[in-house]
Structure formats: structure tokens, C-alpha cells
Design an enzyme around this catalytic site. Structure first.
Site, PDB file in Angstrom:
ATOM      1  N   HIS A 217     -19.899 -29.524 -33.518  1.00  0.00           N
ATOM      2  CA  HIS A 217     -20.560 -29.551 -34.830  1.00  0.00           C
ATOM      3  C   HIS A 217     -20.541 -28.167 -35.482  1.00  0.00           C
ATOM      4  O   HIS A 217     -20.266 -27.145 -34.843  1.00  0.00           O
ATOM      5  CB  HIS A 217     -22.007 -30.018 -34.673  1.00  0.00           C
ATOM      6  CG  HIS A 217     -22.801 -29.145 -33.745  1.00  0.00           C
ATOM      7  ND1 HIS A 217     -23.342 -27.927 -34.119  1.00  0.00           N
ATOM      8  CD2 HIS A 217     -23.136 -29.306 -32.440  1.00  0.00           C
ATOM      9  CE1 HIS A 217     -23.965 -27.385 -33.102  1.00  0.00           C
ATOM     10  NE2 HIS A 217     -23.864 -28.191 -32.057  1.00  0.00           N
ATOM     11  N   GLU A 290     -25.250 -33.826 -26.533  1.00  0.00           N
ATOM     12  CA  GLU A 290     -25.291 -32.560 -25.817  1.00  0.00           C
ATOM     13  C   GLU A 290     -26.038 -32.725 -24.500  1.00  0.00           C
ATOM     14  O   GLU A 290     -26.819 -33.658 -24.306  1.00  0.00           O
ATOM     15  CB  GLU A 290     -25.960 -31.489 -26.690  1.00  0.00           C
ATOM     16  CG  GLU A 290     -26.022 -30.094 -26.089  1.00  0.00           C
ATOM     17  CD  GLU A 290     -24.661 -29.509 -25.719  1.00  0.00           C
ATOM     18  OE1 GLU A 290     -24.020 -30.061 -24.800  1.00  0.00           O
ATOM     19  OE2 GLU A 290     -24.256 -28.502 -26.338  1.00  0.00           O
TER      20      GLU A 290
END
Length: 407
Positions: A217, A290
């Protein structure tokens, strides 16, 4: 009448791990066995099963239920598919009672005779044939010794020769969640495929090459503040938005059949910018979220892990987060899903996270975090830049690293 059969052994159990006899007794699937069941279920997800039969033993039933999640068919339990009975020796350690693990007569211990077992197999298979319709593809979920013995009972194979051949090739006779394939036609059973593991099944029956692009990201507020950011979240900065726009330009000429996106808002916002050039199939999934850092979430790096040891080891289970092995399960699951649901030569994009990517590098290519950071430091580059793009190639369960994010 012609029928196709896929016989799958159950996943690895506690007694498999402990080396104990396991016939009509039972023991639970290990977590490894559950993952094996999910893996074979994914590999068989597109098989057009019309019927499914399963041993009444729970280890087989739990395996079969995973497979049947992809198939809208009833699962029929039958004692006819139970393992060979070892009588009073069930539960004993194998090395205490066995010279040959499959082919002895156990009637003296209250178990089955070879003749009695062969009769049970033939009657069970004949009953399944009589219930089937011409052209059916049938799933059977059972046991290892059962599968090996039917090589002799149904196909006339010399088991001594088979055992010697497997030993010479360092192969399992019937691995956990291995698959045996055969067919029935006009009164005769014929062998199509000796027992193979799931990786071999994919390689033999569904060979393909898929290109995987894994992207981090854009920059977030917590990235600037150097705070631990796993399952917690913070918004993209203006720089992060610009990074995503640059990445979108870089990727715009690649045709992605699917874009997989972590459910975190920072990845969804990044993917939204990328997707302007790729209208179509977007899948949001927690499998590529994550790493969870548990109670350390939101702390600064120095507060949470001043020595970086936790980070290097991916060790957060004791603070309510994930261990390396937890992340590996998610990683394996998403790559299995990608392989089993896409076509040869497809390209897919994963919009994910930095530490998830680093775990992938170690698990797939043996690249340790310490070495990756050391190399990047020597080159004066960031090892995991925001909106960095890595490129893997998956060919029949083998992975090739084409490009790291820092390249």
C-alpha cells in the site's frame, strides 16, 4: 455404465504423528491435517463430483467435509469405507507390533482377515456402483491401508512390488490427503492413477503458470510516525496517494484477471487507485492482511521492539498477535486459491503489506529478513518501499522470484 472415482485419504492425525496403529479406532486431525484437507479441497474444487461417500471415522469425515464445501452434493457416511481393522492392536505403537504395516492378517487380534476385508471392499464398491448413474464422478474419502489394499483387490496389483517401488522412490504408499484415481466400466474396475500427493495432482492434471504481482500500500500516517501497523490502520498520506497513482501508471498495461486486496482501508484505498485501469474482478480477503502484532499495535517501533528481534523472527503470539507459522497458513491458502481458480498464463495482483511480503520471501525463496535489510542498506535503498511491486511466477506449485519490491 461408466463411472470415475477419486479416492482421497484423510489428513494427518494425532496417531499418524505418534506412529500408532489406527484402524477402527480414531484420533483427531492435527492442525497440519486440517490444512492438508483444505489444500486437497482447493485442488479438487472444480471436479464435477455427483456423489460423495466417506468412512464413518471422524478423521475421514472432517476431511470430506472440507472437500464438499465446494460441491453441492450430499455426503454419505458408510462403514464400508472404514480402515482395515487391526483389532486389539489399534492404538499400539507401530514399531512394537509391525514388520509389514499393511498386509498381515489381524484376525488373531480380533481384527479383520484379508479375505473378510476384500469381501467388504467389493460389497461396498458394488453398492456404490448400483446407486450411481452412468457418467457419474464419485468422491470417496477413506484411509491409507484401505487405499493400498484395493490396489490388489480391485486391480490385481502385486503389493510387494508396489511397496518395493515406493521405497526405492522414497514415496509414501498413500500419503495423507493423497489421491487414487480409477474408473468402472461394464463390470470392471481399472486403475488410472496410483496414489499421488496434492502437489503431484496439480502438476499432472492441472499444470499452469500464473504471474503474481504483490504490491504494498501507499504511505500512511503511521508509516510517517514509525508506529507498528498490522491489523490496526491509518489513512494514506498525500504522498501515499501519489505513490499509488504512480504505481497505477506503471501497471496500467498489464492485464490482471483478478486483483486481490487486503481488507485494511489503506490497501483498499490504494487498490481503488490502481483499479481505475483494471475494471473487473476485485476480491477483498483477510488472507493477505498484514501480520498481526497484537498488543504492540500503535506503539512506536522503539517502544515495541527496540532490538527488532520480534520483527526479524515474526514472533508475536505471546502478545496476542501472529507467529510466522500463522502467516504461512494464510499465505499458502491464498496461493492455493489463486492456482486452483485461475487459468494458465493468468496474471493477478495482490495489494497487501510489507511484512506479509517479507514472510512470503522467506517462505517461498528462503530470503531472510536480516539479509534483505542488510543488502538494501548496502545499496542505499528501502527494502520494502510503499507501493513497491514484487513479481513472482508460480508454475505447478513451484515459485520463481522475478523481481523484489526493492529492485
Amino acid at each position: 455404465m461408466e463411472l470415475k472415482f477419486y479416492f482421497v485419504r484423510h489428513g494427518k492425525t494425532l496417531f499418524n504423528l505418534k506412529g500408532r496403529m489406527q484402524g477402527w479406532c480414531d484420533s483427531p486431525l492435527l492442525d497440519e491435517g486440517i490444512q492438508q484437507a483444505k489444500n486437497v479441497a482447493s485442488a479438487l474444487r472444480n471436479m464435477p463430483f455427483n456423489r460423495a461417500y466417506c468412512s464413518t471415522s471422524e478423521r475421514a469425515w472432517d476431511t470430506a467435509k472440507e472437500i464438499c464445501k465446494y460441491h453441492d452434493i450430499p455426503l454419505i457416511l458408510t462403514k464400508g469405507l472404514k480402515e482395515f481393522s487391526f483389532g486389539s492392536l489399534d492404538g499400539a505403537r507401530k514399531e512394537e507390533v509391525l514388520d509389514s504395516p499393511f498386509f498381515d492378517d489381524w484376525s488373531s487380534e480380533g481384527g479383520e482377515t484379508n479375505i473378510g476385508f476384500a469381501q467388504r471392499v467389493r460389497e461396498t464398491m458394488q453398492g456404490i456402483v448400483e446407486e450411481a448413474n452412468d457418467g457419474d464422478t464419485i468422491l470417496l474419502v477413506g484411509h491409507g491401508a484401505y487405499a493400498v489394499r484395493i490396489l490388489e483387490i480391485l486391480f490385481g496389483m502385486d503389493l510387494d512390488e508396489y511397496v518395493d517401488r515406493c521405497k526405492a522412490q522414497d514415496r509414501w504408499l498413500m500419503p495423507n490427503t493423497g489421491t487414487l484415481i480409477f474408473h468402472y466400466k461394464d463390470g470392471e474396475f481399472s486403475l488410472d492413477q496410483e496414489p499421488i500427493d496434492v502437489s503431484e495432482y496439480r502438476q499432472i492434471y492441472h499444470p499452469k503458470t500464473i504471474d503474481i504481482y504483490l504490491m504494498r500500500h501507499g504511505e500512511t500516517r503511521f508509516n510517517i510516525q514509525e508506529r507498528v501497523q498490522g491489523r490496526c490502520d491509518s489513512p494514506l498520506t498525500e504522498k501515499g496517494i501519489q505513490e499509488a497513482q504512480k504505481a497505477a501508471e506503471k501497471l496500467k498495461d498489464i492485464h490482471f484477471s483478478t486483483i486481490y486486496v487486503s481488507t485494511a482501508e489503506r490497501t483498499r484505498d490504494t487498490a481503488e487507485i490502481i483499479a481505475q485501469y483494471h475494471p473487473g474482478n476485485i476480491i477483498y480477503t483477510k488472507k493477505i492482511c498484514e501480520v498481526s502484532y497484537g498488543d504492540l499495535e500503535g506503539m512506536t517501533f522503539k517502544e515495541a521492539d527496540s532490538s527488532s528481534k520480534r520483527f526479524m523472527d515474526t514472533h508475536y503470539g505471546d502478545v496476542g498477535g501472529e507467529e510466522y507459522s500463522d502467516v504461512i497458513k494464510r499465505m499458502n491458502s491464498i496461493f492455493q486459491e489463486i492456482y486452483d481458480t485461475h487459468q494458465d498464463q493468468d496474471k493477478v495482483l495482490l495489494v497487501s503489506h510489507g511484512d506479509f511480503y517479507l514472510v512470503c520471501l522467506e517462505a517461498l525463496f528462503g530470503l531472510k529478513k536480516e539479509d534483505i535489510f542488510q543488502e538494501a542498506s548496502e545499496l542505499g535503498i528501502h527494502p520494502v518501499p510503499n507501493c513497491g511491486i514484487a513479481h513472482f511466477r508460480m508454475t505447478s506449485n513451484q515459485f520463481e522470484l522475478i523481481q523484489k519490491m526493492s529492485d
